[in-house]
Design a protein around this motif. Structure first.
Motif, PDB file in Angstrom:
ATOM      1  N   LEU A 124       7.065  -2.234   0.093  1.00  0.00           N
ATOM      2  CA  LEU A 124       5.678  -2.464  -0.309  1.00  0.00           C
ATOM      3  C   LEU A 124       4.692  -2.324   0.845  1.00  0.00           C
ATOM      4  CD1 LEU A 124       5.970  -5.463  -2.807  1.00  0.00           C
ATOM      5  CD2 LEU A 124       5.275  -3.121  -3.314  1.00  0.00           C
ATOM      6  N   GLY A 125       5.145  -2.430   2.084  1.00  0.00           N
ATOM      7  CA  GLY A 125       4.234  -2.473   3.215  1.00  0.00           C
ATOM      8  C   GLY A 125       3.206  -1.366   3.230  1.00  0.00           C
ATOM      9  N   THR A 145       5.712  -8.072   9.167  1.00  0.00           N
ATOM     10  CA  THR A 145       4.950  -9.298   8.961  1.00  0.00           C
ATOM     11  C   THR A 145       4.197  -9.707  10.228  1.00  0.00           C
ATOM     12  OG1 THR A 145       6.741 -10.744   9.694  1.00  0.00           O
ATOM     13  CG2 THR A 145       6.747 -10.060   7.362  1.00  0.00           C
ATOM     14  N   TYR A 190       2.903   1.525  10.503  1.00  0.00           N
ATOM     15  CA  TYR A 190       3.950   2.258   9.787  1.00  0.00           C
ATOM     16  C   TYR A 190       3.886   3.763  10.070  1.00  0.00           C
ATOM     17  CZ  TYR A 190       4.414  -2.005   6.971  1.00  0.00           C
ATOM     18  OH  TYR A 190       4.609  -3.302   6.565  1.00  0.00           O
ATOM     19  N   THR A 240      11.091  -4.189  -0.894  1.00  0.00           N
ATOM     20  CA  THR A 240      11.194  -3.965   0.546  1.00  0.00           C
ATOM     21  C   THR A 240      10.371  -2.770   1.011  1.00  0.00           C
ATOM     22  OG1 THR A 240      13.171  -2.592   0.239  1.00  0.00           O
ATOM     23  CG2 THR A 240      13.514  -4.957   0.622  1.00  0.00           C
ATOM     24  N   ARG A 287       2.708   0.911   1.097  1.00  0.00           N
ATOM     25  CA  ARG A 287       2.140   1.175  -0.221  1.00  0.00           C
ATOM     26  C   ARG A 287       0.922   0.304  -0.509  1.00  0.00           C
ATOM     27  NH1 ARG A 287       5.048   4.934  -2.451  1.00  0.00           N
ATOM     28  NH2 ARG A 287       3.491   4.959  -4.115  1.00  0.00           N
ATOM     29  N   LYS A 288       0.655  -0.673   0.353  1.00  0.00           N
ATOM     30  CA  LYS A 288      -0.546  -1.491   0.207  1.00  0.00           C
ATOM     31  C   LYS A 288      -1.767  -0.830   0.830  1.00  0.00           C
ATOM     32  CE  LYS A 288       1.910  -5.941   0.264  1.00  0.00           C
ATOM     33  NZ  LYS A 288       2.071  -7.224   1.008  1.00  0.00           N
ATOM     34  N   GLY A 337      11.294  -2.403   5.303  1.00  0.00           N
ATOM     35  CA  GLY A 337      10.691  -3.627   4.803  1.00  0.00           C
ATOM     36  C   GLY A 337       9.335  -3.877   5.424  1.00  0.00           C
ATOM     37  N   GLU A 338       8.651  -4.893   4.888  1.00  0.00           N
ATOM     38  CA  GLU A 338       7.294  -5.177   5.349  1.00  0.00           C
ATOM     39  C   GLU A 338       7.295  -5.745   6.757  1.00  0.00           C
ATOM     40  OE1 GLU A 338       3.203  -7.311   3.732  1.00  0.00           O
ATOM     41  OE2 GLU A 338       4.954  -7.036   2.438  1.00  0.00           O
ATOM     42  N   LYS A 386      -2.336  -3.457  10.490  1.00  0.00           N
ATOM     43  CA  LYS A 386      -1.078  -3.669   9.770  1.00  0.00           C
ATOM     44  C   LYS A 386      -0.624  -2.468   8.953  1.00  0.00           C
ATOM     45  CE  LYS A 386      -2.351  -7.300   7.524  1.00  0.00           C
ATOM     46  NZ  LYS A 386      -2.374  -8.477   6.602  1.00  0.00           N
ATOM     47  N   MET A 387      -1.510  -1.520   8.659  1.00  0.00           N
ATOM     48  CA  MET A 387      -1.088  -0.299   7.976  1.00  0.00           C
ATOM     49  C   MET A 387      -0.752   0.812   8.971  1.00  0.00           C
ATOM     50  SD  MET A 387      -0.932  -0.859   4.746  1.00  0.00           S
ATOM     51  CE  MET A 387      -0.519  -2.591   4.925  1.00  0.00           C
ATOM     52  N   PRO A 429       8.642   2.459   7.272  1.00  0.00           N
ATOM     53  CA  PRO A 429       8.260   1.650   6.102  1.00  0.00           C
ATOM     54  C   PRO A 429       9.439   1.303   5.195  1.00  0.00           C
ATOM     55  CG  PRO A 429       7.504   3.916   5.854  1.00  0.00           C
ATOM     56  CD  PRO A 429       7.998   3.786   7.257  1.00  0.00           C
TER      57      PRO A 429
END
Length: 314
Positions: A207-208, A100, A66, A205, A210-211, A97-98, A62-63, A94
């Motif tokens: 945050l994806g 999902t 991006y 929007t 950045r996690k 938005g995230e 999931k990272m 990125p």
């Protein structure tokens, strides 16, 4: 020397030909490689794609979906992909938005349909089990996270799946992950994060990416010691050096915690009836840590090839 389990190439294992039209009877066939972060999933996917021509890899991390932070998210360098087509690896902006699990189900589902229609083999690989679950289950509810609840996980899947679970004894994996963080730092991770850093809080929007582990840990460091102050370790005072080492230690701890959670989710999927074939890569990684040599081919790749061959010939 970089501690990479991705470097060597198989030399002795036969390449298998393209499957005939019967390969796509009923549901499409998909090979799914699972495992904790750092367990060698990407290496195995490329090895298999090389040995089973006309394979294409769909990233399910999931990272890594991006664009950006290639070192921090540990994306496979192009030079190590051996010409194998990769999808959803650095493809998502990125700023949009995230991304999902529902987004992944839609995008990866379309990719599987396209790859299969060309009689090629889709190989899904990545450590984000929420993405894998969303993609594969027949009935998916985007508003219900099965890993956050004790409800039953469905074993009704919309593809014919061959699951390979690359597993490593946790003490060995933990040491490998900690050493890998050092390797990433030596490869320019701090400079990459310094360029990515922004002192203002991110919008909801954005945050994806950045996690990603490394970003929040070094955001705290850069908020106190901005990149404009310079990144030369030899010029730092004791307090700044201590803050840097705390950030690095947090990255290592959080990476190991992530691996532990991922293993727990995989075990839940197995208990739910998913037919995961466990491949023990412990000894291969232990030898990487101690001597730089490995037994990857005999203990990881060869068993995986046998499993995939039987699956494709069914």
């Amino acid at each position: 020397m970089r501690l990479s389990i991705l470097q060597s190439q198989p030399h002795t294992i036969k390449r298998w030909p393209r499957m005939d039209a019967s390969f796509h009877r009923r549901k499409d066939k998909v090979v799914v490689i699972m495992g904790a972060t750092g367990s060698g999933k990407s290496r195995l996917s490329i090895d298999l794609a090389t040995l089973f021509p006309f394979s294409e890899i769909i990233n399910s991390d999931k990272m890594q979906v991006y664009r950006g932070l290639d070192i921090t998210t540990n994306k496979i360098p192009h030079a190590q992909r051996r010409g194998v087509p990769h999808h959803l690896l650095g493809d998502v902006d990125p700023e949009h938005g995230e991304f999902t699990p529902a987004d992944f189900r839609h995008r990866a589902g379309d990719l599987i349909e396209d790859i299969s229609s060309r009689r090629n083999l889709p190989i899904v690989v990545g450590g984000s089990n929420s993405f894998v679950h969303a993609l594969l289950v027949e009935n998916f509810d985007p508003h219900f996270n099965v890993f956050h609840n004790e409800g039953l996980i469905s074993s009704e899947l919309r593809y014919r799946c061959c699951f390979l679970w690359v597993d490593i004894a946790f003490p060995v994996l933990s040491q490998y992950l900690r050493d890998r963080v050092d390797d990433m730092l030596h490869s320019g991770m701090v400079q990459e994060l310094a360029h990515f850093f922004h002192p203002d809080p991110p919008s909801p929007t954005a945050l994806g990416l950045r996690k990603a582990i490394g970003v929040p840990e070094f955001d705290r460091f850069f908020n106190k010691y901005p990149p404009s102050m310079g990144l030369g370790l030899g010029l730092w005072d004791r307090d700044r050096d201590r803050a840097y080492r705390e950030a690095v230690r947090a990255i290592k701890d959080n990476t190991c915690d992530l691996a532990h959670r991922q293993i727990g989710k995989i075990q839940r999927l197995k208990r739910a009836g998913w037919e995961l074939r466990r491949i023990d890569a412990t000894e291969a990684f232990r030898l990487v840590l101690t001597s730089g040599s490995h037994v990857w081919e005999t203990q990881v790749l060869e068993p995986s090839v046998k499993i995939v061959k039987r699956f494709l010939m069914e």
